[in-house]
Scaffold this motif. Structure first.
Motif, PDB file in Angstrom:
ATOM      1  N   PHE A 246      23.806   1.403 -10.500  1.00 29.43           N
ATOM      2  CA  PHE A 246      24.889   2.372 -10.628  1.00 29.43           C
ATOM      3  C   PHE A 246      26.100   1.985  -9.786  1.00 29.43           C
ATOM      4  O   PHE A 246      27.237   2.070 -10.246  1.00 29.43           O
ATOM      5  CB  PHE A 246      24.398   3.760 -10.228  1.00 29.43           C
ATOM      6  CG  PHE A 246      25.448   4.835 -10.295  1.00 29.43           C
ATOM      7  CD1 PHE A 246      25.832   5.385 -11.514  1.00 29.43           C
ATOM      8  CD2 PHE A 246      26.057   5.313  -9.145  1.00 29.43           C
ATOM      9  CE1 PHE A 246      26.803   6.374 -11.585  1.00 29.43           C
ATOM     10  CE2 PHE A 246      27.028   6.306  -9.201  1.00 29.43           C
ATOM     11  CZ  PHE A 246      27.401   6.841 -10.426  1.00 29.43           C
ATOM     12  N   GLN A 247      25.879   1.561  -8.548  1.00 29.03           N
ATOM     13  CA  GLN A 247      27.014   1.271  -7.676  1.00 29.03           C
ATOM     14  C   GLN A 247      27.767   0.028  -8.140  1.00 29.03           C
ATOM     15  O   GLN A 247      29.001   0.019  -8.195  1.00 29.03           O
ATOM     16  CB  GLN A 247      26.532   1.092  -6.239  1.00 29.03           C
ATOM     17  CG  GLN A 247      27.670   1.112  -5.229  1.00 29.03           C
ATOM     18  CD  GLN A 247      27.235   1.697  -3.903  1.00 29.03           C
ATOM     19  OE1 GLN A 247      26.084   1.559  -3.496  1.00 29.03           O
ATOM     20  NE2 GLN A 247      28.148   2.357  -3.217  1.00 29.03           N
ATOM     21  N   ARG A 329      23.019   9.080  -6.061  1.00 26.99           N
ATOM     22  CA  ARG A 329      24.403   8.868  -6.514  1.00 26.99           C
ATOM     23  C   ARG A 329      25.424   9.470  -5.571  1.00 26.99           C
ATOM     24  O   ARG A 329      26.590   9.047  -5.559  1.00 26.99           O
ATOM     25  CB  ARG A 329      24.578   9.422  -7.929  1.00 26.99           C
ATOM     26  CG  ARG A 329      23.974   8.557  -9.021  1.00 26.99           C
ATOM     27  CD  ARG A 329      23.957   9.247 -10.361  1.00 26.99           C
ATOM     28  NE  ARG A 329      23.055  10.390 -10.373  1.00 26.99           N
ATOM     29  CZ  ARG A 329      22.733  11.079 -11.456  1.00 26.99           C
ATOM     30  NH1 ARG A 329      23.252  10.744 -12.628  1.00 26.99           N
ATOM     31  NH2 ARG A 329      21.885  12.096 -11.390  1.00 26.99           N
ATOM     32  N   LEU A 330      25.009  10.466  -4.767  1.00 26.89           N
ATOM     33  CA  LEU A 330      25.979  11.079  -3.855  1.00 26.89           C
ATOM     34  C   LEU A 330      26.478  10.063  -2.832  1.00 26.89           C
ATOM     35  O   LEU A 330      27.691   9.914  -2.631  1.00 26.89           O
ATOM     36  CB  LEU A 330      25.357  12.296  -3.158  1.00 26.89           C
ATOM     37  CG  LEU A 330      26.275  13.016  -2.158  1.00 26.89           C
ATOM     38  CD1 LEU A 330      27.600  13.412  -2.792  1.00 26.89           C
ATOM     39  CD2 LEU A 330      25.561  14.240  -1.582  1.00 26.89           C
ATOM     40  N   LYS A 331      25.552   9.346  -2.200  1.00 25.28           N
ATOM     41  CA  LYS A 331      25.980   8.353  -1.213  1.00 25.28           C
ATOM     42  C   LYS A 331      26.578   7.111  -1.861  1.00 25.28           C
ATOM     43  O   LYS A 331      27.205   6.297  -1.172  1.00 25.28           O
ATOM     44  CB  LYS A 331      24.807   7.960  -0.320  1.00 25.28           C
ATOM     45  CG  LYS A 331      24.469   9.025   0.720  1.00 25.28           C
ATOM     46  CD  LYS A 331      23.489   8.496   1.759  1.00 25.28           C
ATOM     47  CE  LYS A 331      23.255   9.515   2.859  1.00 25.28           C
ATOM     48  NZ  LYS A 331      22.354   8.992   3.915  1.00 25.28           N
ATOM     49  N   GLY A 418      17.991   5.319  -9.147  1.00 25.69           N
ATOM     50  CA  GLY A 418      16.921   5.471  -8.168  1.00 25.69           C
ATOM     51  C   GLY A 418      16.524   6.910  -7.903  1.00 25.69           C
ATOM     52  O   GLY A 418      15.803   7.204  -6.946  1.00 25.69           O
ATOM     53  N   PHE A 419      16.970   7.819  -8.746  1.00 29.40           N
ATOM     54  CA  PHE A 419      16.605   9.234  -8.621  1.00 29.40           C
ATOM     55  C   PHE A 419      15.472   9.489  -9.607  1.00 29.40           C
ATOM     56  O   PHE A 419      15.690   9.638 -10.807  1.00 29.40           O
ATOM     57  CB  PHE A 419      17.826  10.102  -8.940  1.00 29.40           C
ATOM     58  CG  PHE A 419      17.652  11.569  -8.651  1.00 29.40           C
ATOM     59  CD1 PHE A 419      16.840  12.010  -7.625  1.00 29.40           C
ATOM     60  CD2 PHE A 419      18.320  12.512  -9.409  1.00 29.40           C
ATOM     61  CE1 PHE A 419      16.701  13.359  -7.347  1.00 29.40           C
ATOM     62  CE2 PHE A 419      18.189  13.875  -9.145  1.00 29.40           C
ATOM     63  CZ  PHE A 419      17.375  14.292  -8.105  1.00 29.40           C
ATOM     64  N   ASN A 420      14.256   9.566  -9.103  1.00 28.73           N
ATOM     65  CA  ASN A 420      13.078   9.526  -9.964  1.00 28.73           C
ATOM     66  C   ASN A 420      12.430  10.878 -10.213  1.00 28.73           C
ATOM     67  O   ASN A 420      11.319  10.946 -10.749  1.00 28.73           O
ATOM     68  CB  ASN A 420      12.051   8.549  -9.375  1.00 28.73           C
ATOM     69  CG  ASN A 420      12.560   7.117  -9.396  1.00 28.73           C
ATOM     70  OD1 ASN A 420      13.117   6.673 -10.398  1.00 28.73           O
ATOM     71  ND2 ASN A 420      12.398   6.417  -8.292  1.00 28.73           N
ATOM     72  N   VAL A 421      13.098  11.960  -9.841  1.00 28.87           N
ATOM     73  CA  VAL A 421      12.597  13.289 -10.178  1.00 28.87           C
ATOM     74  C   VAL A 421      13.029  13.598 -11.604  1.00 28.87           C
ATOM     75  O   VAL A 421      14.223  13.620 -11.912  1.00 28.87           O
ATOM     76  CB  VAL A 421      13.137  14.361  -9.223  1.00 28.87           C
ATOM     77  CG1 VAL A 421      12.601  15.737  -9.618  1.00 28.87           C
ATOM     78  CG2 VAL A 421      12.750  14.029  -7.790  1.00 28.87           C
ATOM     79  N   GLU A 446      27.351  12.380 -12.658  1.00 28.28           N
ATOM     80  CA  GLU A 446      27.369  11.000 -13.156  1.00 28.28           C
ATOM     81  C   GLU A 446      28.788  10.482 -13.340  1.00 28.28           C
ATOM     82  O   GLU A 446      29.055   9.295 -13.124  1.00 28.28           O
ATOM     83  CB  GLU A 446      26.601  10.919 -14.479  1.00 28.28           C
ATOM     84  CG  GLU A 446      26.650   9.558 -15.175  1.00 28.28           C
ATOM     85  CD  GLU A 446      25.820   8.481 -14.506  1.00 28.28           C
ATOM     86  OE1 GLU A 446      26.021   7.294 -14.831  1.00 28.28           O
ATOM     87  OE2 GLU A 446      24.960   8.822 -13.670  1.00 28.28           O
ATOM     88  N   PHE A 447      29.717  11.356 -13.729  1.00 23.18           N
ATOM     89  CA  PHE A 447      31.047  10.888 -14.128  1.00 23.18           C
ATOM     90  C   PHE A 447      32.154  11.304 -13.164  1.00 23.18           C
ATOM     91  O   PHE A 447      33.297  11.503 -13.568  1.00 23.18           O
ATOM     92  CB  PHE A 447      31.365  11.386 -15.542  1.00 23.18           C
ATOM     93  CG  PHE A 447      30.397  10.888 -16.578  1.00 23.18           C
ATOM     94  CD1 PHE A 447      30.312   9.548 -16.870  1.00 23.18           C
ATOM     95  CD2 PHE A 447      29.540  11.761 -17.234  1.00 23.18           C
ATOM     96  CE1 PHE A 447      29.413   9.076 -17.812  1.00 23.18           C
ATOM     97  CE2 PHE A 447      28.639  11.310 -18.175  1.00 23.18           C
ATOM     98  CZ  PHE A 447      28.566   9.956 -18.466  1.00 23.18           C
TER      99      PHE A 447
END
Length: 549
Positions: A246-247, A329-331, A418-421, A446-447
């Motif tokens: 993502f990054q 995604r926040l960090k 990497g967010f697996n929930v 996400e956007f």
């Protein structure tokens, strides 16, 4: 409208064979429109004019150094506006290409390809106009002279305009090349079948939900099904996939045809004899920051929102207590204290333009240092949007969504970061969540800073709820920053979340960027833009203003 047509009749701007080469001389029609080179050159202007990087301050998502008049509800009717004139200038160019293509000596396949490019862009610009103004004049031809009565025609219904967009995009999808055949330096960035399908997804979801929540006449389900069908076609054809990181997706690593997430892009940088540049990284320092209002949409590591998660820290004491144990995604989106940022290690309230959360998504220090000469390409539509739009359209159409669809869409997008929930129907029921809100939340986080959120709150009809609220920024902590300016401390919430006697949050020491009393939203007026007074005045009374402007 008359102003646009006069301009168009006097200057049809041509360009060379690359996407960004401006014309060296004016070319007469009698000497042009003979070859594919001519049509490619004519279409190139449409790419030059295509909007790219910007920081959209019209919603509650981002905040800039000055209050935005649209976000705050403080705009007036303009005399003229590029929001109206610029799309119509490009629509004229599209109509010219389409007309000349129909009578050109090209082979049928070549003719259809270049007409398809023009019809794609015509749909793109008409959709932009509908999102802003609702009903607009639908012009699908050029004019031989300024006395043609259609120059001053009135507004056509948004339904007519959207139908034309669908017709244009269906043609484009049938005749544009496969994106996998556009990998050369001269072709990468040109619109493809994928771009046309992606626009069908975007328009179908927008119009379906706008009609549903604004209670417009017609069958909103037809539009949702349009979005679903186009998304399913893309998924079945298998030309696209999520980029694995993502990054890095928004950095140099994610640029180019090897990135299968890119559906429709604007190319920057050297192209033949010219260069198109932008200023995105400087803008992240000087023009935009994330609001606390939007940051709170990021879930905690257990998949729960802030108001439900036992991982949420109360009271918050510093930036780490806000950012830790959250959706990864926040960090990846905002800076933590001490990370290398705009002018050295990130320090809240210090080395950025304002007092929102500093955005690092897409920031490139080597590009920042070039000062308005940045060349990283911009993804206008990416595959993650197709997936999340599909999930939303399915739920809006059926009132439910299966776990299988959630795995294809929301959970695939989460897993990539990497967010697996997983988001499942059982998880929603177990925790008393709202499935539609969770799908919308996924889209919001996400956007970030990709120009989608304002149009989303317009179609969801939630702007009247979120825009009149105070705009909140950073948490203040002496441990995070050396800044202890009096003006900062004067604008912090009290320990109980009050500010000037009004409850604005449930935490203390949150910076209040804009007070609620300075913001408003009139749902009877502000869901549409005001039409510029010049367009009304020169239409002979045929164009009427939007309600309550």
């Amino acid at each position: 409208m008359k102003k646009i047509i006069i301009f168009a009749l006097t200057a049809m701007i041509m360009s060379g064979c690359t996407l960004d080469r401006d014309p060296e001389t004016a070319l007469a029609d009698s000497n042009f429109w003979k070859s594919e080179t001519d049509f490619r050159g004519a279409c190139n202007r449409l790419y030059i004019d295509l909007g790219g990087f910007s920081h959209d301050l019209r919603s509650d998502e981002l905040v800039g150094p000055n209050q935005n008049s649209i976000s705050s509800g403080n705009r007036n009717v303009p005399g003229t506006s590029g929001d109206w004139t610029n799309p119509y200038q490009d629509i004229y160019r599209c109509n010219k290409i389409i007309e000349k293509g129909a009578i050109s000596p090209l082979s049928e396949s070549a003719r259809d390809r270049w007409i398809a490019e023009a019809r794609f862009f015509r749909a793109y610009h008409y959709f932009d106009l509908v999102q802003k103004y609702g009903d607009v004049p639908l012009i699908t031809k050029t004019f031989d002279n300024t006395k043609d009565p259609e120059i001053t025609k009135g507004r056509d219904s948004r339904a007519q305009v959207i139908d034309q967009c669908y017709e244009d995009l269906d043609f484009a999808a049938a005749h544009l090349p496969d994106i996998n055949n556009l990998k050369s330096a001269s072709d990468w960035g040109r619109v493809s079948r994928s771009a046309a399908l992606g626009m069908l997804v975007r328009i179908g979801l927008y119009e379906g939900t706008y009609m549903k929540y604004h209670h417009l006449d017609g069958d909103y389900k037809i539009h949702l099904q349009r979005a679903i069908s186009a998304a399913e076609t893309m998924m079945k054809e298998g030309r696209h996939a999520l980029y694995p990181d993502f990054q890095k997706l928004f950095l140099w690593e994610g640029e180019g045809s090897s990135n299968k997430e890119a559906v429709f892009i604007k190319v920057y940088g050297p192209n033949g004899e010219g260069t198109i540049t932008h200023n995105n990284s400087r803008g992240l320092e000087n023009a935009a920051a994330l609001t606390r209002n939007m940051l709170d949409n990021f879930l905690y590591a257990d998949g729960l929102p802030r108001e439900l998660s036992p991982l949420a820290v109360h009271p918050e004491t510093n930036l780490a207590s806000v950012l830790d144990n959250r959706d990864p995604r926040l960090k990846m989106t905002v800076y933590s204290v001490g990370e290398e940022a705009y002018k050295g290690p990130y320090e809240p309230f210090t080395n950025q333009h304002g007092y929102g959360y500093g955005i690092k998504k897409g920031f490139l220090l080597d590009e920042w240092s070039t000062t308005n000469r940045e060349t990283l390409d911009k993804m206008i539509i990416r595959y993650a949007e197709i997936l999340l739009s599909y999930a939303e359209a399915k739920y809006e159409l059926d009132g439910a969504v299966s776990d299988a669809v959630l795995d294809q869409t929301v959970n695939a997008v989460r897993k990539r970061s990497g967010f697996n929930v997983k988001l499942t129907n059982d998880f929603v029921n177990q925790h008393g969540l709202n499935m539609l809100q969770e799908i919308r939340r996924e889209r919001m986080v996400e956007f970030i800073d990709e120009g989608l959120h304002y149009n989303d709150i317009m179609r969801w009809k939630t702007a009247e709820k979120v825009l009149p609220q105070p705009i909140l920024g950073l948490i203040y902590s002496p441990d995070d920053t050396g800044t202890a300016a009096t003006e900062v401390q004067k604008k912090l919430t009290a320990a109980d979340g009050t500010y000037n006697g009004t409850k604005v949050y449930d935490e203390g020491n949150i910076y209040v960027i804009e007070e609620g009393s300075s913001r408003s939203f009139d749902p009877a007026r502000d869901y549409l833009y005001p039409i510029p007074s010049y367009e009304i005045g020169t239409s002979g009374g045929n164009i009427v203003q939007n309600p309550n402007w």
